[in-house]
Design a protein around this motif. Structure first.
Motif, mmCIF file in Angstrom:
data_model
loop_
_atom_site.group_PDB
_atom_site.id
_atom_site.type_symbol
_atom_site.label_atom_id
_atom_site.label_comp_id
_atom_site.label_asym_id
_atom_site.label_seq_id
_atom_site.Cartn_x
_atom_site.Cartn_y
_atom_site.Cartn_z
ATOM 1 N N ALA A 1 -6.766 -0.115 -2.297
ATOM 2 C CA ALA A 1 -5.340 -0.229 -1.992
ATOM 3 C C ALA A 1 -5.115 -0.375 -0.493
ATOM 4 C CB ALA A 1 -4.597 0.990 -2.525
ATOM 5 N N LEU B 1 1.949 4.734 0.892
ATOM 6 C CA LEU B 1 0.893 4.305 -0.029
ATOM 7 C C LEU B 1 0.250 5.507 -0.714
ATOM 8 C CD1 LEU B 1 -0.877 2.159 -1.267
ATOM 9 C CD2 LEU B 1 -2.265 2.140 0.811
ATOM 10 N N VAL C 1 -0.420 -5.449 -7.624
ATOM 11 C CA VAL C 1 -0.309 -4.251 -6.783
ATOM 12 C C VAL C 1 0.060 -3.041 -7.638
ATOM 13 C CG1 VAL C 1 0.926 -3.214 -4.845
ATOM 14 C CG2 VAL C 1 0.347 -5.646 -4.792
ATOM 15 N N LEU D 1 0.146 6.381 -4.777
ATOM 16 C CA LEU D 1 -1.116 6.589 -5.493
ATOM 17 C C LEU D 1 -1.154 7.953 -6.179
ATOM 18 C CD1 LEU D 1 -3.678 5.148 -2.916
ATOM 19 C CD2 LEU D 1 -3.178 4.215 -5.179
ATOM 20 N N LEU E 1 -2.912 -1.805 -9.598
ATOM 21 C CA LEU E 1 -3.864 -1.111 -8.726
ATOM 22 C C LEU E 1 -3.377 0.289 -8.393
ATOM 23 C CD1 LEU E 1 -6.486 -1.335 -7.025
ATOM 24 C CD2 LEU E 1 -5.068 -2.195 -5.154
ATOM 25 N N LEU E 2 -2.081 0.435 -8.116
ATOM 26 C CA LEU E 2 -1.539 1.753 -7.788
ATOM 27 C C LEU E 2 -1.579 2.689 -8.983
ATOM 28 C CD1 LEU E 2 1.576 0.723 -5.640
ATOM 29 C CD2 LEU E 2 -0.622 1.561 -4.817
#
Length: 363
Positions: free
Chosen positions: A143, A63, A129, A67, A132-133
């Protein structure tokens, strides 16, 4: 680790009676993880395992990489592979797969949306998703709430509390988790102060070199010692603590092995610690010396060359190595029949210079 396995196989000791220690075990954790995995020895990391060595830690790392590094396919596929089956929105993906070509260049939310336009069910789950990333580390907390559960979520929150979101990868590298193994029934890999607090019959102390045993606190007080005694500033210096722990371990162990290196990581010669003056016997182990007691299967094959012929994988590797050095054409050079169906289908298609060179080198 070979020494520990030899003690266990001979019946001289149980796993709970063996310990391997040094002053700073964190620098050797990756090596010990690899050796423990390859040998299946019950090794307990008393000071905690690196968080990134666990699946939950890898979920956090995937993750953080998405990001900070962008929306590349490799990063998104890795995140999906690790983040599914946690009770998140990603569990709704059919078969957990991406219906896009692995060769497609996708680096923004708009490109992902176009690639997923033909699959409405996947797009409805994945696009929120992706968006958001795309916002980066400013949305790290959101996240984590969306994609992480359980221990992975706890690790993520600890990393965000330890440092800003822009330094997530460094924070995750510093995190540690408690080992699931019981220390009382496993070989202990720990720091010397932990071993001194709970001594064992058989102890191997690593890295007894200058500047490592005992360590120097490195403090440079502004006031000299004749004005303010050092004991008032640091009542228990690191050097004194290391000496005390060493004496405790050696005095309580039935067998204590002290090891030191001849060269540093930079290849420079380093001296032995002054603490090794108390050793009864000194043994110099050459780097190329075969192992008397093998730790892993690869270690056994290296120590016993006569077993190579009985191993089909090693025999195939040696044959490939010999054929590579040979000037004649061999099966390892990609020699195939002229009427091979794969070649026929390939030669019927347009070829680029790169594909032609690959075809010639490795059909």
């Amino acid at each position: 680790m070979r020494w520990a396995r030899a003690l266990l196989s001979s019946g001289k000791a149980k796993a709970g009676e063996i310990a391997i220690a040094t002053t700073a075990p964190f620098a050797c954790d990756d090596y010990m993880l690899a050796l423990a995995s390859g040998s299946s020895l019950p090794l307990c990391f008393v000071h905690g395992r690196p968080a990134l060595a666990t699946r939950d830690g890898q979920r956090c790392a995937a993750l953080a990489d998405a990001l900070q590094g962008g929306l590349g396919q490799a990063r998104i596929r890795r995140l999906l592979a690790l983040a599914v089956n946690q009770g998140t929105v990603l569990d709704g993906l059919p078969d957990g797969r991406l219906p896009v070509s692995s060769e497609a260049s996708l680096s923004s939310a708009a490109e992902w949306e176009r690639a997923l336009a033909a699959n409405a069910s996947v797009s409805s789950i994945l696009m929120p998703v992706i968006r958001l990333l795309e916002m980066g580390t400013s949305q790290a907390e959101a996240a984590g709430k969306l994609l992480l559960r359980g221990r992975a979520r706890n690790l993520w929150d600890d990393a965000l509390r330890a440092a800003p979101a822009s330094a997530l990868m460094f924070s995750l590298q510093a995190l540690r988790v408690a080992d699931d193994r019981d220390p009382a029934d496993s070989i202990a890999w720990c720091s010397v102060d932990q071993l001194a607090a709970a001594p064992r019959r058989f102890a191997w102390l690593m890295g007894l070199n200058t500047k490592s045993w005992p360590r120097n606190s490195g403090r440079d007080p502004m006031l000299p010692g004749y004005i303010v005694p050092r004991a008032l500033i640091d009542p228990d210096p690191l050097e004194t603590s290391d000496r005390r722990c060493f004496e405790n371990v050696v005095a309580t162990a039935q067998l204590a092995v002290l090891s030191s290196a001849r060269l540093s990581g930079d290849g420079k010669r380093i001296g032995q610690s002054t603490l090794q003056a108390s050793t009864e016997t000194l043994e110099i182990v050459p780097r190329e010396q075969p192992a008397l007691h093998a730790l892993t299967e690869a270690d056994r094959l290296l120590a016993r060359p006569q077993d190579h012929a009985d191993n089909p994988m090693v025999s195939a590797a040696m044959a490939a190595w010999n054929d590579w050095r040979s000037a004649r054409l061999t099966p390892h050079d990609g020699m195939v029949g002229g009427s091979h169906p794969a070649l026929s289908s390939l030669l019927g298609k347009p070829q680029s210079p790169t594909s032609l060179s690959r075809l010639l080198r490795d059909p």
